[in-house]
Write a protein that holds these residues in place. Structure first.
Motif, PDB file in Angstrom:
ATOM      1  N   ALA A 155       0.811  -1.223   0.000  1.00  0.00           N
ATOM      2  CA  ALA A 155       0.000   0.000   0.000  1.00  0.00           C
ATOM      3  C   ALA A 155       0.839   1.266   0.000  1.00  0.00           C
ATOM      4  O   ALA A 155       0.290   2.364  -0.060  1.00  0.00           O
ATOM      5  CB  ALA A 155      -0.927   0.007   1.208  1.00  0.00           C
ATOM      6  N   LEU A 196       0.704   4.384   3.692  1.00  0.00           N
ATOM      7  CA  LEU A 196      -0.738   4.533   3.862  1.00  0.00           C
ATOM      8  C   LEU A 196      -1.101   5.693   4.783  1.00  0.00           C
ATOM      9  O   LEU A 196      -2.184   6.280   4.658  1.00  0.00           O
ATOM     10  CB  LEU A 196      -1.322   3.228   4.409  1.00  0.00           C
ATOM     11  N   LEU A 238      -2.544   8.669   3.040  1.00  0.00           N
ATOM     12  CA  LEU A 238      -3.698   8.548   2.154  1.00  0.00           C
ATOM     13  C   LEU A 238      -4.629   9.746   2.282  1.00  0.00           C
ATOM     14  O   LEU A 238      -5.086  10.310   1.285  1.00  0.00           O
ATOM     15  CB  LEU A 238      -4.462   7.259   2.476  1.00  0.00           C
ATOM     16  N   TRP A 282      -7.970   2.416  -5.327  1.00  0.00           N
ATOM     17  CA  TRP A 282      -8.169   3.349  -4.222  1.00  0.00           C
ATOM     18  C   TRP A 282      -9.508   4.061  -4.285  1.00  0.00           C
ATOM     19  O   TRP A 282     -10.071   4.425  -3.243  1.00  0.00           O
ATOM     20  CB  TRP A 282      -7.014   4.341  -4.158  1.00  0.00           C
ATOM     21  N   THR A 300      -7.590   3.467   9.886  1.00  0.00           N
ATOM     22  CA  THR A 300      -6.533   2.727   9.199  1.00  0.00           C
ATOM     23  C   THR A 300      -6.861   1.243   9.157  1.00  0.00           C
ATOM     24  O   THR A 300      -6.672   0.582   8.130  1.00  0.00           O
ATOM     25  CB  THR A 300      -5.185   2.960   9.899  1.00  0.00           C
ATOM     26  N   TYR A 357      -7.194  -1.367   5.971  1.00  0.00           N
ATOM     27  CA  TYR A 357      -6.542  -2.680   5.888  1.00  0.00           C
ATOM     28  C   TYR A 357      -7.561  -3.772   5.550  1.00  0.00           C
ATOM     29  O   TYR A 357      -7.302  -4.647   4.719  1.00  0.00           O
ATOM     30  CB  TYR A 357      -5.871  -3.033   7.215  1.00  0.00           C
ATOM     31  N   ASP A 370       2.486  -2.051   4.690  1.00  0.00           N
ATOM     32  CA  ASP A 370       2.318  -0.616   4.921  1.00  0.00           C
ATOM     33  C   ASP A 370       3.674  -0.025   5.288  1.00  0.00           C
ATOM     34  O   ASP A 370       4.235  -0.319   6.348  1.00  0.00           O
ATOM     35  CB  ASP A 370       1.305  -0.393   6.056  1.00  0.00           C
ATOM     36  N   SER A 373       4.523   3.067   6.094  1.00  0.00           N
ATOM     37  CA  SER A 373       4.312   4.422   6.608  1.00  0.00           C
ATOM     38  C   SER A 373       5.439   4.936   7.493  1.00  0.00           C
ATOM     39  O   SER A 373       5.703   6.132   7.563  1.00  0.00           O
ATOM     40  CB  SER A 373       2.989   4.497   7.379  1.00  0.00           C
TER      41      SER A 373
END
Length: 304
Positions: free
Chosen positions: A33, A36, A39, A65, A120, A124, A138, A140
């Motif tokens: 992803a 994320l 986003l 998305w 979040t 997922y 992820d 992030s």
């Protein structure tokens, strides 16, 4: 379907997480992803500098998305703004200790934390039904967010802490990329130390679900390191790269991340050693000093 399985990558930036995620994403049922966390800010509010999906489309126009954000209600601008506010107020690196204390049950969860990480978690779950049935990756890299996610009973989260020599990351930060401004060697290494310490702390919330991997080991032994990561993530697949690190990358659906994520086709996992000759002695010293407390722990020499 059981709890979504998530491999959350943390650590300082420019440590190879985008490449690792894209390689893992070549396996069936694994979806990378990207970062994320961004986003809502970049993809929905368009308030950042990196709103393009890895497939090349605008995030909200991407086939994947557009379905994900609509089905989770993430396309509502008010909710997206609230999410970004909660992320800044509750999920920054400085909040890692608080989120660990909550995840381990030592203190009550602060208002807003469950709501933010719940959004979040909802993403997922949706991704697990749209290509990430076996694993969602992820990248992030927010240690506090990792710690908060580890405390959720409705997710199977494993934290992968990626580390790279601070001199290499300082060299990488000497030049701007499409979405990140340049940074001085001392500042880069200061963040390197803070993010890596916080990443280690996040693993304290669930030590059996934490693994540290060095970027250099991934480049030196791609198949061996990938196999180690896969076993940690609960997958028994053969690594999708040969002994020399060669891999063919398809189109991905990453939200934010290194611009290299937009490239598909033949690629190779290999070390970028330009910093060894391109980093001046002064810059090298400036990058080394803030990282001294952790160099030995991660197996990096003081003098290079």
């Amino acid at each position: 379907m059981g709890e979504p399985r998530v491999l959350y990558i943390t650590g300082w930036l420019r440590s190879g997480s985008t490449m690792l995620g894209n390689v893992l994403g070549e396996l069936p049922g694994v979806l990378h992803a990207g970062e994320l966390h961004y986003l809502w800010q970049n993809g929905i509010l368009k308030a950042g500098t990196n709103s393009t999906c890895g497939c090349g489309a605008d995030v909200t126009a991407c086939d994947l998305w557009s379905k994900v954000v609509t089905s989770t209600g993430g396309d509502r601008l008010g909710e997206a703004r609230l999410m970004t506010l909660q992320q800044r107020a509750l999920l920054r690196t400085r909040h890692t200790r608080d989120r660990i204390a909550e995840s381990t049950g030592r203190v009550a969860t602060a208002p807003g934390v469950a709501e933010a990480v719940g959004r979040t978690a909802g993403i997922y779950r949706t991704l697990a039904a749209h290509g990430g049935e076996r694993l969602v990756v992820d990248g992030s890299k927010f240690p506090a967010e990792a710690a908060a996610l580890l405390g959720r009973a409705d997710l199977d989260v494993r934290v992968l802490h990626m580390v790279r020599d601070p001199r290499a990351t300082a060299f990488s930060y000497a030049k701007a990329k499409d979405y990140i401004d340049p940074m001085s060697p001392a500042r880069s290494s200061g963040f390197w130390t803070g993010f890596n310490l916080a990443s280690e702390l996040s693993g304290h919330a669930a030590p059996d679900r934490y693994l540290r991997v060095r970027h250099e080991d991934l480049c030196r032994d791609p198949r061996g390191t990938l196999a180690r990561v896969l076993r940690f993530a609960g997958l028994d697949d053969a690594p999708p790269a040969d002994a020399d690190g060669n891999v063919t990358l398809g189109v991905n659906h990453t939200v934010t991340g290194n611009p290299d994520r937009l490239s598909a086709g033949p690629a190779r996992i290999r070390a970028d050693e330009r910093w060894r000759t391109g980093l001046s002695a002064r810059a090298r010293a400036a990058a080394t000093a803030p990282a001294l407390p952790l160099l030995g722990r991660y197996g990096y020499p003081i003098l290079t």
